[in-house]
Write an enzyme that holds these catalytic residues in place. Structure first.
Site, mmCIF file in Angstrom:
data_model
loop_
_atom_site.group_PDB
_atom_site.id
_atom_site.type_symbol
_atom_site.label_atom_id
_atom_site.label_comp_id
_atom_site.label_asym_id
_atom_site.label_seq_id
_atom_site.Cartn_x
_atom_site.Cartn_y
_atom_site.Cartn_z
ATOM 1 N N HIS A 17 0.703 -1.222 0.008
ATOM 2 C CA HIS A 17 0.236 0.038 0.006
ATOM 3 C C HIS A 17 1.029 1.149 -0.165
ATOM 4 O O HIS A 17 0.732 2.173 -0.751
ATOM 5 C CB HIS A 17 -0.907 0.018 1.258
ATOM 6 C CG HIS A 17 -1.687 -0.840 1.214
ATOM 7 N ND1 HIS A 17 -2.093 -1.693 2.581
ATOM 8 C CD2 HIS A 17 -2.783 -1.447 0.392
ATOM 9 C CE1 HIS A 17 -3.073 -2.810 2.306
ATOM 10 N NE2 HIS A 17 -3.499 -2.555 1.193
ATOM 11 N N LYS A 41 -17.625 -6.082 7.890
ATOM 12 C CA LYS A 41 -16.409 -7.135 8.225
ATOM 13 C C LYS A 41 -15.937 -6.717 9.635
ATOM 14 O O LYS A 41 -16.140 -5.754 10.241
ATOM 15 C CB LYS A 41 -15.231 -6.535 7.142
ATOM 16 C CG LYS A 41 -15.238 -7.190 5.914
ATOM 17 C CD LYS A 41 -14.091 -6.662 5.140
ATOM 18 C CE LYS A 41 -13.889 -7.123 3.699
ATOM 19 N NZ LYS A 41 -12.854 -6.476 3.130
ATOM 20 N N ARG A 90 -2.341 -6.204 -8.329
ATOM 21 C CA ARG A 90 -1.237 -7.118 -8.052
ATOM 22 C C ARG A 90 -1.038 -8.177 -9.079
ATOM 23 O O ARG A 90 -0.017 -8.824 -9.383
ATOM 24 C CB ARG A 90 -1.629 -7.743 -6.453
ATOM 25 C CG ARG A 90 -1.334 -6.913 -5.495
ATOM 26 C CD ARG A 90 -1.886 -7.266 -4.198
ATOM 27 N NE ARG A 90 -3.138 -7.128 -4.219
ATOM 28 C CZ ARG A 90 -4.115 -7.371 -3.207
ATOM 29 N NH1 ARG A 90 -3.351 -7.677 -2.064
ATOM 30 N NH2 ARG A 90 -5.219 -7.127 -3.086
ATOM 31 N N SER A 128 -2.870 -7.585 3.197
ATOM 32 C CA SER A 128 -3.196 -7.381 4.814
ATOM 33 C C SER A 128 -3.544 -8.746 5.175
ATOM 34 O O SER A 128 -3.348 -8.893 6.384
ATOM 35 C CB SER A 128 -4.225 -6.439 4.662
ATOM 36 O OG SER A 128 -4.118 -5.172 4.279
HETATM 37 P P1 ADP Z 1 -9.667 -4.174 -0.584
HETATM 38 O O1 ADP Z 1 -9.872 -4.368 0.815
HETATM 39 O O2 ADP Z 1 -10.472 -3.271 -1.024
HETATM 40 O O3 ADP Z 1 -9.477 -5.377 -1.282
HETATM 41 P P2 ADP Z 1 -6.926 -3.562 0.289
HETATM 42 O O4 ADP Z 1 -7.212 -2.513 1.474
HETATM 43 O O5 ADP Z 1 -6.189 -4.744 0.551
HETATM 44 O O6 ADP Z 1 -8.344 -3.647 -0.624
HETATM 45 O O7 ADP Z 1 -6.358 -2.506 -0.609
HETATM 46 C C1 ADP Z 1 -6.466 -1.606 -1.322
HETATM 47 C C2 ADP Z 1 -5.861 -1.354 -2.623
HETATM 48 O O8 ADP Z 1 -4.388 -1.441 -2.709
HETATM 49 C C3 ADP Z 1 -6.398 -2.318 -3.872
HETATM 50 O O9 ADP Z 1 -6.418 -1.698 -5.085
HETATM 51 C C4 ADP Z 1 -5.566 -3.246 -3.744
HETATM 52 O O10 ADP Z 1 -5.478 -3.890 -5.033
HETATM 53 C C5 ADP Z 1 -4.166 -2.332 -3.393
HETATM 54 N N1 ADP Z 1 -3.090 -3.546 -2.988
HETATM 55 C C6 ADP Z 1 -3.106 -4.105 -1.950
HETATM 56 N N2 ADP Z 1 -1.906 -4.768 -1.603
HETATM 57 C C7 ADP Z 1 -1.098 -4.398 -2.564
HETATM 58 C C8 ADP Z 1 0.175 -4.528 -3.123
HETATM 59 N N3 ADP Z 1 0.825 -5.347 -2.342
HETATM 60 N N4 ADP Z 1 0.783 -3.663 -3.963
HETATM 61 C C9 ADP Z 1 0.053 -3.065 -4.656
HETATM 62 N N5 ADP Z 1 -1.334 -2.831 -4.519
HETATM 63 C C10 ADP Z 1 -1.894 -3.188 -3.455
#
Ligand code: ADP
Length: 159
Positions: A17, A41, A90, A128
């Site tokens: 992120h 959630k 990703r 996450s």
């Molecule tokens: P959600 O809970 O909406 O699925 P996250 O909070 O995990 O998403 O992530 C928010 C955004 O960050 C999404 O667009 C996700 O694809 C992106 N993201 C998550 N992890 C990574 C990473 N390791 N590298 C690049 N982008 C990421």
């Protein structure tokens, strides 16, 4: 002023992120990290805590701020006067859902567009949910999240 929103759960914020946040901050005048307050959630950290973690790890990035939001993303974008939504890709598995979301958002709010940034190779496997799973079993998460976040996650699982 070009303002973008980077939305997500960020439970917790990872190095993946952070990579997207800092790259976006170089493209836009202001980046708002939108922390989704999703009642359905059961998160590890509440929205307020997730915002605080993001604020701590982005404090060097002066054009970045974090805000919690609930409801429709496009309504949040309109409220913040942002014209771009940033999402990270990703793998191909992210693509189908993201394509549908971006087209839906464009349909209901044509003035807001979605910009995709591809994950840096070194972070593309970081998520996450795996961070939480590793931490739950007492594993080392230091490669996946900033140090401050690692400490807070450990504290949460030991309490
Ligand atoms: P959600 O809970 O909406 O699925 P996250 O909070 O995990 O998403 O992530 C928010 C955004 O960050 C999404 O667009 C996700 O694809 C992106 N993201 C998550 N992890 C990574 C990473 N390791 N590298 C690049 N982008 C990421």
């Amino acid at each position: 002023m070009k303002r973008a929103i980077y939305p997500g759960s960020f439970d917790p914020v990872t190095v993946g992120h952070l990579d997207i946040i800092s790259r976006s901050a170089q493209i836009f005048d202001e980046v708002i990290v939108g922390v989704l307050n999703n009642n359905q959630k059961a998160p590890l950290f509440c929205a307020k805590e997730r915002v605080a973690l993001i604020e701590e790890v982005t404090k060097e990035l002066k054009n970045v701020r974090a805000e919690a939001f609930s409801g429709l993303l496009v309504d949040f974008a309109r409220k913040e006067k942002a014209t771009t939504i940033i999402r990270g890709l990703r793998a191909v598995t992210d693509f189908e859902y993201e394509l549908q979301m971006s087209q839906t958002n464009r349909q209901i709010c044509p003035e807001v567009d979605t910009l995709f940034l591809t994950a840096s190779v070194e972070y593309s496997y970081v998520s996450s949910s795996t961070v939480k799973e590793i931490a739950y079993y007492g594993g080392d998460i230091s490669a996946f999240v900033p140090d401050f976040v690692a400490k807070e996650v450990k504290k949460r699982f030991s309490s």
